[in-house]
Design a protein around this motif. Structure first.
Motif, PDB file in Angstrom:
ATOM      1  N   ASP A   1      37.409  30.908  35.774  1.00  0.00           N
ATOM      2  CA  ASP A   1      38.253  29.947  35.068  1.00  0.00           C
ATOM      3  C   ASP A   1      37.522  29.287  33.900  1.00  0.00           C
ATOM      4  O   ASP A   1      38.160  28.857  32.936  1.00  0.00           O
ATOM      5  CB  ASP A   1      38.738  28.858  36.033  1.00  0.00           C
ATOM      6  N   LYS A   2      36.194  29.208  33.970  1.00  0.00           N
ATOM      7  CA  LYS A   2      35.424  28.538  32.928  1.00  0.00           C
ATOM      8  C   LYS A   2      34.984  29.487  31.813  1.00  0.00           C
ATOM      9  O   LYS A   2      34.490  29.043  30.787  1.00  0.00           O
ATOM     10  CB  LYS A   2      34.186  27.876  33.547  1.00  0.00           C
ATOM     11  N   ILE A   3      35.150  30.771  32.013  1.00  0.00           N
ATOM     12  CA  ILE A   3      34.737  31.745  31.004  1.00  0.00           C
ATOM     13  C   ILE A   3      35.747  31.759  29.870  1.00  0.00           C
ATOM     14  O   ILE A   3      36.952  31.875  30.097  1.00  0.00           O
ATOM     15  CB  ILE A   3      34.586  33.152  31.623  1.00  0.00           C
ATOM     16  N   GLN A   4      35.276  31.661  28.638  1.00  0.00           N
ATOM     17  CA  GLN A   4      36.142  31.625  27.477  1.00  0.00           C
ATOM     18  C   GLN A   4      36.484  33.017  26.952  1.00  0.00           C
ATOM     19  O   GLN A   4      37.515  33.217  26.330  1.00  0.00           O
ATOM     20  CB  GLN A   4      35.475  30.805  26.352  1.00  0.00           C
ATOM     21  N   SER A   5      35.626  33.982  27.165  1.00  0.00           N
ATOM     22  CA  SER A   5      35.843  35.327  26.651  1.00  0.00           C
ATOM     23  C   SER A   5      36.705  36.136  27.606  1.00  0.00           C
ATOM     24  O   SER A   5      36.393  36.264  28.791  1.00  0.00           O
ATOM     25  CB  SER A   5      34.492  36.035  26.440  1.00  0.00           C
ATOM     26  N   GLU A   6      37.806  36.692  27.088  1.00  0.00           N
ATOM     27  CA  GLU A   6      38.684  37.507  27.923  1.00  0.00           C
ATOM     28  C   GLU A   6      38.010  38.819  28.300  1.00  0.00           C
ATOM     29  O   GLU A   6      38.281  39.376  29.362  1.00  0.00           O
ATOM     30  CB  GLU A   6      40.000  37.778  27.190  1.00  0.00           C
ATOM     31  N   GLU A   7      37.130  39.319  27.429  1.00  0.00           N
ATOM     32  CA  GLU A   7      36.400  40.538  27.746  1.00  0.00           C
ATOM     33  C   GLU A   7      35.512  40.340  28.965  1.00  0.00           C
ATOM     34  O   GLU A   7      35.527  41.144  29.906  1.00  0.00           O
ATOM     35  CB  GLU A   7      35.559  40.979  26.541  1.00  0.00           C
ATOM     36  N   VAL A   8      34.724  39.272  28.945  1.00  0.00           N
ATOM     37  CA  VAL A   8      33.840  38.976  30.068  1.00  0.00           C
ATOM     38  C   VAL A   8      34.655  38.710  31.326  1.00  0.00           C
ATOM     39  O   VAL A   8      34.289  39.136  32.427  1.00  0.00           O
ATOM     40  CB  VAL A   8      32.931  37.772  29.740  1.00  0.00           C
ATOM     41  N   GLN A   9      35.775  38.020  31.171  1.00  0.00           N
ATOM     42  CA  GLN A   9      36.622  37.729  32.326  1.00  0.00           C
ATOM     43  C   GLN A   9      37.201  39.019  32.919  1.00  0.00           C
ATOM     44  O   GLN A   9      37.306  39.157  34.137  1.00  0.00           O
ATOM     45  CB  GLN A   9      37.753  36.791  31.921  1.00  0.00           C
ATOM     46  N   THR A  10      37.559  39.969  32.057  1.00  0.00           N
ATOM     47  CA  THR A  10      38.085  41.247  32.544  1.00  0.00           C
ATOM     48  C   THR A  10      37.017  42.007  33.308  1.00  0.00           C
ATOM     49  O   THR A  10      37.274  42.572  34.379  1.00  0.00           O
ATOM     50  CB  THR A  10      38.596  42.095  31.372  1.00  0.00           C
ATOM     51  N   TYR A  11      35.784  42.041  32.759  1.00  0.00           N
ATOM     52  CA  TYR A  11      34.687  42.688  33.473  1.00  0.00           C
ATOM     53  C   TYR A  11      34.448  42.017  34.831  1.00  0.00           C
ATOM     54  O   TYR A  11      34.173  42.699  35.834  1.00  0.00           O
ATOM     55  CB  TYR A  11      33.400  42.629  32.641  1.00  0.00           C
ATOM     56  N   LEU A  12      34.541  40.693  34.853  1.00  0.00           N
ATOM     57  CA  LEU A  12      34.336  39.970  36.112  1.00  0.00           C
ATOM     58  C   LEU A  12      35.436  40.293  37.118  1.00  0.00           C
ATOM     59  O   LEU A  12      35.168  40.453  38.319  1.00  0.00           O
ATOM     60  CB  LEU A  12      34.290  38.465  35.834  1.00  0.00           C
ATOM     61  N   ASN A  13      36.679  40.420  36.639  1.00  0.00           N
ATOM     62  CA  ASN A  13      37.785  40.771  37.536  1.00  0.00           C
ATOM     63  C   ASN A  13      37.586  42.161  38.130  1.00  0.00           C
ATOM     64  O   ASN A  13      37.822  42.381  39.327  1.00  0.00           O
ATOM     65  CB  ASN A  13      39.107  40.712  36.781  1.00  0.00           C
ATOM     66  N   ILE A  14      37.146  43.106  37.296  1.00  0.00           N
ATOM     67  CA  ILE A  14      36.898  44.465  37.794  1.00  0.00           C
ATOM     68  C   ILE A  14      35.782  44.441  38.842  1.00  0.00           C
ATOM     69  O   ILE A  14      35.869  45.119  39.878  1.00  0.00           O
ATOM     70  CB  ILE A  14      36.543  45.405  36.628  1.00  0.00           C
ATOM     71  N   SER A  15      34.734  43.657  38.569  1.00  0.00           N
ATOM     72  CA  SER A  15      33.638  43.545  39.536  1.00  0.00           C
ATOM     73  C   SER A  15      34.126  42.944  40.856  1.00  0.00           C
ATOM     74  O   SER A  15      33.693  43.366  41.933  1.00  0.00           O
ATOM     75  CB  SER A  15      32.510  42.688  38.948  1.00  0.00           C
ATOM     76  N   GLN A  16      35.045  41.977  40.770  1.00  0.00           N
ATOM     77  CA  GLN A  16      35.600  41.387  41.988  1.00  0.00           C
ATOM     78  C   GLN A  16      36.379  42.418  42.798  1.00  0.00           C
ATOM     79  O   GLN A  16      36.275  42.468  44.034  1.00  0.00           O
ATOM     80  CB  GLN A  16      36.514  40.213  41.625  1.00  0.00           C
ATOM     81  N   PHE A  17      37.173  43.230  42.112  1.00  0.00           N
ATOM     82  CA  PHE A  17      37.935  44.271  42.808  1.00  0.00           C
ATOM     83  C   PHE A  17      36.999  45.245  43.516  1.00  0.00           C
ATOM     84  O   PHE A  17      37.215  45.607  44.682  1.00  0.00           O
ATOM     85  CB  PHE A  17      38.829  45.022  41.821  1.00  0.00           C
ATOM     86  N   LEU A  18      35.951  45.678  42.809  1.00  0.00           N
ATOM     87  CA  LEU A  18      35.015  46.632  43.404  1.00  0.00           C
ATOM     88  C   LEU A  18      34.283  46.014  44.597  1.00  0.00           C
ATOM     89  O   LEU A  18      34.085  46.666  45.628  1.00  0.00           O
ATOM     90  CB  LEU A  18      34.012  47.103  42.347  1.00  0.00           C
ATOM     91  N   PHE A  19      33.878  44.750  44.447  1.00  0.00           N
ATOM     92  CA  PHE A  19      33.208  44.071  45.556  1.00  0.00           C
ATOM     93  C   PHE A  19      34.146  43.927  46.748  1.00  0.00           C
ATOM     94  O   PHE A  19      33.735  44.087  47.903  1.00  0.00           O
ATOM     95  CB  PHE A  19      32.727  42.690  45.097  1.00  0.00           C
ATOM     96  N   GLY A  20      35.416  43.634  46.475  1.00  0.00           N
ATOM     97  CA  GLY A  20      36.381  43.525  47.560  1.00  0.00           C
ATOM     98  C   GLY A  20      36.571  44.841  48.308  1.00  0.00           C
ATOM     99  O   GLY A  20      36.673  44.863  49.529  1.00  0.00           O
ATOM    100  N   ILE A  21      36.576  45.953  47.557  1.00  0.00           N
ATOM    101  CA  ILE A  21      36.713  47.265  48.191  1.00  0.00           C
ATOM    102  C   ILE A  21      35.502  47.551  49.080  1.00  0.00           C
ATOM    103  O   ILE A  21      35.639  48.011  50.218  1.00  0.00           O
ATOM    104  CB  ILE A  21      36.866  48.353  47.107  1.00  0.00           C
TER     105      ILE A  21
END
Length: 293
Positions: A42-62
């Motif tokens: 929520d605190k990240i301003q860059s949508e690119e970095v946020q997208t990478y973080l979301n992908i990392s969350q999905f992979l970690f969840g798997i």
């Protein structure tokens, strides 16, 4: 049972309870870590970095989900093993026999994790169920995979498409800027300043600005009284930063309500962006809510 046997059973029961508590604490730490990642996102301003973080969350969840499935798969297999090591008993027994020696714990865990991952993907593994209990567990995992895999895959695909769009938009905007500077015969110094500023801010295609009231179309259906109350709660604390309005509130708090309802708007400025120039006639009052001019 003798006294010593009773003491042994009591200690075993106590040990099992401690193990369960430790596992629960481990799970709570994982959940706390996921909440911290969400707060960071929520605190990240860059949508690119946020997208990478979301992908990392999905992979970690798997990986985390497959870790627990692998542990359950090993537990199901190990519970069926007997002393005679009949290969029809369990996949664990078959694995020991196929290696001609006892498999160590790390090999058993990685094999179980490999098996778990193959249930979510088209991949294959040499481990198969050896009895009705393992077969039933496998059916349950496959049904779970059918429900979750498509959802996780679509989420990751959506994030990758969004990332590609951001990159394409950034490249397109950079090309437009260069073409505009060339077509309009802008001087080299000014052109370099424009390009340097836009490059510094990533061409404003991946910056997440603060959310403002006018961006939320659903607020249009709010009754005037409720919208006025909302604006007072949002804007009044900002007004009270100035000593004049703090004094005005003590004298007549109702006088500040029209200011909050009709005279205030939100604006977001990027780093180094100018709001007014030196010597310009003042027409508005600006109150900074974060950072500074």
């Amino acid at each position: 049972l003798g006294v010593s046997d009773s003491v042994s059973l009591f200690r075993l029961n106590k040990t099992l309870r401690i193990v369960r508590i430790l596992r629960l604490l481990r799970l709570l730490r994982v959940l706390k870590g996921l909440n911290l990642v969400s707060d960071l996102s929520d605190k990240i301003q860059s949508e690119e970095v946020q997208t990478y973080l979301n992908i990392s969350q999905f992979l970690f969840g798997i990986v985390l989900l497959n870790h627990y499935i692998a542990c359950c798969w090993y537990g199901v297999g190990a519970s069926q093993v007997t002393e005679d090591m009949d290969p029809r008993e369990s996949w664990v027994t078959r694995l020991h026999i196929s290696r001609s020696r006892d498999a160590d714990f790390s090999y058993l865990y990685t094999t179980a994790l490999h098996w778990s991952l193959t249930q979510f993907t088209p991949a294959s593994v040499e481990v198969v169920p050896a009895n009705a209990v393992e077969r039933t567990f496998t059916i349950g995992v496959v049904m779970l995979a059918v429900l979750l895999f498509s959802s996780l895959l679509s989420s990751i695909t959506t994030s990758m498409i969004n990332l590609r769009k951001l990159s394409e938009e950034k490249t397109k905007q950079a090309g437009y800027v260069r073409r505009y500077i060339t077509d309009k015969q802008v001087t080299l110094e000014t052109g370099n300043r424009v390009v340097a500023y836009l490059r510094k801010h990533n061409y404003n295609v991946s910056s997440k600005k603060s959310l403002h009231e006018d961006q939320i179309r659903a607020f249009a259906i709010l009754p005037d009284s409720l919208l006025a109350q909302l604006r007072c709660e949002v804007y009044l604390p900002q007004l009270l930063r100035h000593p004049f309005f703090r004094l005005a509130r003590k004298l007549d708090e109702a006088a500040l309500v029209p200011l909050c309802v009709s005279a205030m708007v939100e604006q977001t400025l990027s780093l180094s962006q100018e709001r007014f120039a030196c010597g310009e006639r003042a027409t508005h009052m600006y109150i900074t809510t974060s950072d500074s001019f």
